[in-house]
Design a protein around this motif. Structure first.
Motif, PDB file in Angstrom:
ATOM      1  N   ASP A 244       0.824  -1.206   0.000  1.00 11.26           N
ATOM      2  CA  ASP A 244       0.000   0.000   0.000  1.00 11.26           C
ATOM      3  C   ASP A 244       0.861   1.260   0.000  1.00 11.26           C
ATOM      4  O   ASP A 244       0.465   2.307  -0.509  1.00 11.26           O
ATOM      5  CB  ASP A 244      -0.967   0.005   1.181  1.00 11.26           C
ATOM      6  CG  ASP A 244      -0.245  -0.080   2.518  1.00 11.26           C
ATOM      7  OD1 ASP A 244       0.825  -0.723   2.575  1.00 11.26           O
ATOM      8  OD2 ASP A 244      -0.749   0.496   3.507  1.00 11.26           O
ATOM      9  N   LEU A 245       2.087   1.142   0.573  1.00 14.64           N
ATOM     10  CA  LEU A 245       3.000   2.290   0.545  1.00 14.64           C
ATOM     11  C   LEU A 245       3.415   2.584  -0.893  1.00 14.64           C
ATOM     12  O   LEU A 245       3.535   3.752  -1.288  1.00 14.64           O
ATOM     13  CB  LEU A 245       4.233   1.997   1.405  1.00 14.64           C
ATOM     14  CG  LEU A 245       3.984   1.618   2.869  1.00 14.64           C
ATOM     15  CD1 LEU A 245       5.300   1.386   3.590  1.00 14.64           C
ATOM     16  CD2 LEU A 245       3.153   2.685   3.565  1.00 14.64           C
ATOM     17  N   LEU A 246       3.635   1.526  -1.642  1.00 14.00           N
ATOM     18  CA  LEU A 246       3.979   1.703  -3.056  1.00 14.00           C
ATOM     19  C   LEU A 246       2.844   2.408  -3.795  1.00 14.00           C
ATOM     20  O   LEU A 246       3.076   3.343  -4.571  1.00 14.00           O
ATOM     21  CB  LEU A 246       4.247   0.341  -3.696  1.00 14.00           C
ATOM     22  CG  LEU A 246       4.366   0.325  -5.217  1.00 14.00           C
ATOM     23  CD1 LEU A 246       5.623   1.053  -5.658  1.00 14.00           C
ATOM     24  CD2 LEU A 246       4.360  -1.106  -5.747  1.00 14.00           C
ATOM     25  N   HIS A 247       1.603   1.963  -3.568  1.00 19.22           N
ATOM     26  CA  HIS A 247       0.472   2.552  -4.279  1.00 19.22           C
ATOM     27  C   HIS A 247       0.335   4.041  -3.960  1.00 19.22           C
ATOM     28  O   HIS A 247      -0.027   4.841  -4.828  1.00 19.22           O
ATOM     29  CB  HIS A 247      -0.816   1.809  -3.928  1.00 19.22           C
ATOM     30  CG  HIS A 247      -0.766   0.336  -4.210  1.00 19.22           C
ATOM     31  ND1 HIS A 247      -0.099  -0.175  -5.301  1.00 19.22           N
ATOM     32  CD2 HIS A 247      -1.299  -0.739  -3.544  1.00 19.22           C
ATOM     33  CE1 HIS A 247      -0.221  -1.502  -5.298  1.00 19.22           C
ATOM     34  NE2 HIS A 247      -0.931  -1.858  -4.240  1.00 19.22           N
ATOM     35  N   ARG A 248       0.639   4.420  -2.719  1.00 19.09           N
ATOM     36  CA  ARG A 248       0.528   5.833  -2.339  1.00 19.09           C
ATOM     37  C   ARG A 248       1.544   6.688  -3.084  1.00 19.09           C
ATOM     38  O   ARG A 248       1.249   7.807  -3.501  1.00 19.09           O
ATOM     39  CB  ARG A 248       0.724   5.989  -0.837  1.00 19.09           C
ATOM     40  CG  ARG A 248      -0.366   5.335  -0.004  1.00 19.09           C
ATOM     41  CD  ARG A 248      -0.168   5.633   1.460  1.00 19.09           C
ATOM     42  NE  ARG A 248      -1.038   4.813   2.301  1.00 19.09           N
ATOM     43  CZ  ARG A 248      -1.217   4.999   3.599  1.00 19.09           C
ATOM     44  NH1 ARG A 248      -0.589   5.993   4.204  1.00 19.09           N
ATOM     45  NH2 ARG A 248      -2.014   4.208   4.295  1.00 19.09           N
ATOM     46  N   ILE A 249       2.750   6.170  -3.207  1.00 16.44           N
ATOM     47  CA  ILE A 249       3.811   6.947  -3.879  1.00 16.44           C
ATOM     48  C   ILE A 249       3.651   6.894  -5.393  1.00 16.44           C
ATOM     49  O   ILE A 249       3.931   7.858  -6.098  1.00 16.44           O
ATOM     50  CB  ILE A 249       5.202   6.400  -3.487  1.00 16.44           C
ATOM     51  CG1 ILE A 249       5.412   6.542  -1.986  1.00 16.44           C
ATOM     52  CG2 ILE A 249       6.301   7.125  -4.239  1.00 16.44           C
ATOM     53  CD1 ILE A 249       6.700   5.937  -1.501  1.00 16.44           C
TER      54      ILE A 249
ATOM     55  N   LEU B 148      -1.174  -7.315  -6.272  1.00 15.21           N
ATOM     56  CA  LEU B 148      -2.573  -7.727  -6.367  1.00 15.21           C
ATOM     57  C   LEU B 148      -3.037  -8.413  -5.085  1.00 15.21           C
ATOM     58  O   LEU B 148      -2.230  -9.080  -4.413  1.00 15.21           O
ATOM     59  CB  LEU B 148      -2.747  -8.689  -7.548  1.00 15.21           C
ATOM     60  CG  LEU B 148      -2.425  -8.116  -8.931  1.00 15.21           C
ATOM     61  CD1 LEU B 148      -2.269  -9.240  -9.938  1.00 15.21           C
ATOM     62  CD2 LEU B 148      -3.505  -7.142  -9.377  1.00 15.21           C
ATOM     63  N   GLU B 149      -4.298  -8.256  -4.768  1.00 15.00           N
ATOM     64  CA  GLU B 149      -4.852  -8.930  -3.591  1.00 15.00           C
ATOM     65  C   GLU B 149      -5.512 -10.229  -4.031  1.00 15.00           C
ATOM     66  O   GLU B 149      -6.563 -10.228  -4.688  1.00 15.00           O
ATOM     67  CB  GLU B 149      -5.864  -8.025  -2.889  1.00 15.00           C
ATOM     68  CG  GLU B 149      -6.497  -8.665  -1.665  1.00 15.00           C
ATOM     69  CD  GLU B 149      -5.473  -9.310  -0.732  1.00 15.00           C
ATOM     70  OE1 GLU B 149      -5.666 -10.492  -0.384  1.00 15.00           O
ATOM     71  OE2 GLU B 149      -4.469  -8.630  -0.371  1.00 15.00           O
TER      72      GLU B 149
ATOM     73  N   PRO C  18      -9.263  -9.163 -15.337  1.00 17.01           N
ATOM     74  CA  PRO C  18     -10.030  -8.021 -14.842  1.00 17.01           C
ATOM     75  C   PRO C  18      -9.416  -6.698 -15.269  1.00 17.01           C
ATOM     76  O   PRO C  18      -8.194  -6.605 -15.467  1.00 17.01           O
ATOM     77  CB  PRO C  18      -9.959  -8.190 -13.319  1.00 17.01           C
ATOM     78  CG  PRO C  18      -8.690  -8.947 -13.080  1.00 17.01           C
ATOM     79  CD  PRO C  18      -8.540  -9.870 -14.264  1.00 17.01           C
ATOM     80  N   LYS C  19     -10.249  -5.692 -15.423  1.00 15.90           N
ATOM     81  CA  LYS C  19      -9.766  -4.348 -15.734  1.00 15.90           C
ATOM     82  C   LYS C  19      -8.928  -3.824 -14.565  1.00 15.90           C
ATOM     83  O   LYS C  19      -9.232  -4.086 -13.395  1.00 15.90           O
ATOM     84  CB  LYS C  19     -10.939  -3.403 -15.983  1.00 15.90           C
ATOM     85  CG  LYS C  19     -11.696  -3.675 -17.280  1.00 15.90           C
ATOM     86  CD  LYS C  19     -11.023  -3.003 -18.454  1.00 15.90           C
ATOM     87  CE  LYS C  19     -11.894  -3.091 -19.708  1.00 15.90           C
ATOM     88  NZ  LYS C  19     -11.268  -2.415 -20.861  1.00 15.90           N
ATOM     89  N   THR C  20      -7.866  -3.090 -14.891  1.00 19.78           N
ATOM     90  CA  THR C  20      -7.022  -2.519 -13.852  1.00 19.78           C
ATOM     91  C   THR C  20      -7.846  -1.583 -12.984  1.00 19.78           C
ATOM     92  O   THR C  20      -8.502  -0.662 -13.483  1.00 19.78           O
ATOM     93  CB  THR C  20      -5.853  -1.750 -14.490  1.00 19.78           C
ATOM     94  OG1 THR C  20      -5.120  -2.651 -15.327  1.00 19.78           O
ATOM     95  CG2 THR C  20      -4.936  -1.181 -13.419  1.00 19.78           C
ATOM     96  N   SER C  21      -7.827  -1.842 -11.672  1.00 23.88           N
ATOM     97  CA  SER C  21      -8.645  -1.048 -10.747  1.00 23.88           C
ATOM     98  C   SER C  21      -8.022  -1.121  -9.364  1.00 23.88           C
ATOM     99  O   SER C  21      -7.415  -2.143  -8.989  1.00 23.88           O
ATOM    100  CB  SER C  21     -10.080  -1.576 -10.717  1.00 23.88           C
ATOM    101  OG  SER C  21     -10.785  -1.073  -9.613  1.00 23.88           O
TER     102      SER C  21
END
Length: 692
Positions: free
Chosen positions: A26-31, A197-198, A363-366
């Motif tokens: 999640d830290l990666l996604h924030r940056i 991915l989760e 799945p579509k990127t989301s």
């Protein structure tokens, strides 16, 4: 920012087993939002500053990462201020992608920084000598750029120091030991979390699709294709995930760039990367037909010839978009699921694909599918894949366990087994899987290869690829046929209509034909409304008189090649330019026989023979024949004296003068200079008979 997180059992286990090699995704996604820095670069910084789960330490680490990006990462619109900063301070450290190119006019190498926006940065030889990939696609690095104060020099900046952004050391044994402490399903989820991915939001089949996307990064010479809707992240793993992968986006794919640059005498991208991926494959422009010919050779066996024999390990991945409805395509008699590929990609290219991933199931990127849990540092996992691609061969293990059905032909078997090898390397680096797990991978690998074969069978006007019911035998000996979900029960794909191979007179010829082969002409001599009236072949013994015309390789040899798969030609005089041209014409006659797949030439040379030219022209002919799936082998032996042509169907054709029985034309603008049926002959004897 809120950094508290309650770890689930897999988070705890991963932190215990791979301490110091994990990061919160999640830290990666924030940056990541708002920057075009690759994932492995950002995680390089996160691993340096945020290797903890303590909120206070993470807070401080995130601030350090953001400060580093603010200080060292240059956005494209800030290039001018970055250059000014170097001029004022004298030097500065940047995080940027660095390319090095040789400029012939300047007779020297220059570095170019992508976002620093300077194409003329001086660089010392030690950097590009020690890091080959600087010259082939470039690398992300921490690079110190200094200002040059010497007015007489024609450059303002130079590279003072450069450090690639990737792990300096990797311990594969520790990686294997860590994997051994987890179950298969736990490790599958770890891999998915490591790529962001989760897994809890994905069904099992979709998880396997994502693993298949990683296959070209871990298995050498793996030919992969994924076609599907836009926005499913097809190119992400090749552009963001690994520093050992390069993505070609649009533009021209040339043989010099991809394979070998004759001018520089250096190998192209396939020699420096684990994976060469083609984004938006349908838009790739390939103007030079040689590029496709070399690509076919390379995709077949990981080698090609450009005057020298080149062997490389790089896999090839092709990703592109399908805009049409999948259901409409598979139920169409005219179209197939290779529709988006460029026209240069003929059946010979398609047949080399080991795996066709059904992109329409992704799945579509989301953000809904992104994980906020722990995963392995991307660069650490990429190093594990890189190590296995170079040093770990699971083919023998797979061959012993996988028993495939009779419909599985040569390239089917190779493609299926290479997909299996990739799955074992990704999911079982520590040892063999259980039977249940192994046969799950077998079924998936067969499906991915069957998808390739079904589309080729739909395109081909004959039954060459008709064995589409690929199968395997389980531990009980039961044969299990594997189907593709999108085409199961669809007659238009499973039993495509064939154009008539012998239509009545006046009918239209077949609409499609195999590239490189002639259509069968129903009105040709010897055919009558689809009934073969050609007389059976007989032995012949005759003499061609001096000055005769009307004799060609087609008329003399052609009829006796029908049904032959392999031809052996012995002729000591295939060395002078006109003799080499004669041999090309012989090959042109040979490939008109649709069954011919191999031509073996045995010839000789003397001290006057220019072997370099002979080899170069033979290599060119080999590549040309490979395009239509005909293999040419050449054996030069100075002791050969006989002249004869033999087929694997038992015919022997002896021509006294060999192939060189034509007179030199009066001039290159005279009748017979191009049409050999009008060329005058030298006297020679011809004997055609069955081998005893």
């Amino acid at each position: 920012m809120q950094f508290e997180m309650e770890m689930d059992p897999l988070d705890k286990k991963l932190n215990d087993v791979f301490d110091g090699k994990v990061v919160r995704k999640d830290l990666l996604h924030r940056i990541k939002k708002g920057t075009n820095v690759p994932t492995f670069v950002l995680e390089f910084l996160l691993a340096r500053y945020c290797a903890s789960n303590e909120p206070a330490e993470i807070q401080a680490g995130m601030e350090a990462v953001l400060a580093t990006l603010d200080e060292n990462y240059v956005r494209p619109d800030e290039a001018n201020s970055a250059q000014s900063r170097v001029a004022v301070k004298g030097k500065h450290k940047f995080i940027d992608k660095v390319h090095v190119r040789y400029v012939e006019k300047d007779k020297r190498h220059w570095a170019a920084l992508e976002n620093f926006s300077s194409q003329k940065v001086a660089i010392g030889e030690k950097f590009y000598r020690d890091i080959d990939r600087l010259l082939e696609g470039g690398i992300w690095a921490e690079v110190v750029i200094a200002h040059n104060e010497v007015d007489e020099d024609n450059y303002a900046f130079y590279v003072e120091d450069l450090r690639p952004i990737q792990l300096s050391r990797f311990d594969f044994d520790a990686y294997r030991e860590g994997r051994a402490k987890m179950t298969r399903n736990e490790w599958l989820d770890v891999i998915l979390r490591s790529v962001g991915l989760e897994p809890g939001k994905l069904d099992h089949r979709t998880k396997l699709h994502f693993i298949a996307r990683l296959a070209p990064l871990v298995e050498a010479n793996f030919n992969f294709v994924e076609l599907g809707p836009r926005g499913t992240g097809k190119s992400y793993f090749f552009s963001e995930f690994s520093p050992y992968s390069t993505l070609i986006s649009g533009g021209q794919a040339t043989k010099a760039t991809l394979f070998y640059n004759n001018a520089r005498g250096k190998i192209g991208l396939v020699g420096f990367w684990d994976t060469v991926a083609f984004d938006e494959v349908g838009g790739i422009k390939i103007k030079d037909p040689d590029t496709i010919q070399i690509m076919k050779d390379y995709m077949a066996n990981g080698r090609f010839s450009r005057g020298v024999e080149i062997i490389a390990n790089a896999s090839m991945a092709f990703v592109g978009n399908i805009d049409q409805s999948i259901d409409q395509i598979v139920r169409s008699s005219e179209h197939d699921l290779f529709l988006p590929l460029p026209p240069q990609f003929d059946l010979a290219v398609m047949d080399r694909f080991a795996c066709y991933l059904p992109g329409w199931e992704m799945p579509k990127t989301s953000s809904a599918y992104l994980t906020d849990r722990f995963g392995l540092i991307t660069d650490y996992l990429a190093e594990a894949f890189h190590y296995q691609l170079k040093h770990n061969n699971r083919y023998e293990e797979v061959s012993k366990r996988a028993k495939l059905g009779a419909s599985v032909e040569g390239r089917d078997e190779k493609g299926i087994k290479k997909t299996l090898c990739a799955f074992l390397k990704i999911l079982h680096p520590d040892g063999p899987p259980s039977d249940e797990e192994f046969f799950e991978y077998v079924e998936y690998a067969i499906e991915c290869r069957r998808r390739v074969k079904e589309q080729m069978n739909k395109r081909k006007p004959d039954d060459e690829f008709a064995l589409i019911d690929l199968s395997y035998f389980d531990t009980s000996g039961k044969e299990i046929v594997v189907y593709c979900p999108e085409t199961k029960g669809v007659v238009q794909t499973l039993e495509p209509e064939r154009p008539s191979l012998a239509p009545h007179r006046g009918a239209q010829p077949p609409a499609r034909q195999e590239p490189g082969r002639a259509n069968i002409d129903a009105n040709a001599p010897g055919k009558n409304d689809g009934v073969d009236t050609q007389p059976s072949l007989a032995e012949k013994h005759f003499t061609i008189s001096y000055g005769d015309v009307g004799h060609t390789y087609d008329t003399i040899i052609g009829p006796y090649l029908q049904g032959a798969k392999e031809i052996i030609i012995e002729d000591p005089y295939i060395r002078a330019p006109h003799q080499l041209a004669n041999f090309v014409r012989f090959c042109e006659s040979a490939v008109k026989a649709p069954t011919v797949r191999k031509i073996n030439l045995r010839s000789s040379y003397d001290e006057k023979t220019d072997l370099a030219t002979v080899n170069e022209r033979m290599d060119e002919l080999k590549q040309s024949l490979l395009e239509i799936d005909v293999i040419l082998t050449v054996d030069l032996d100075s002791k050969i004296h006989d002249r004869e042509i033999r087929t694997d169907t038992g015919w022997i054709i002896k021509i006294g003068r060999g192939l060189d029985f034509y007179q030199k034309p009066d001039g290159w603008f005279s009748i017979g200079s191009n049409d050999f049926s009008l060329r005058r002959c030298l006297e020679t004897k011809v004997d055609i008979f069955r081998a005893s």
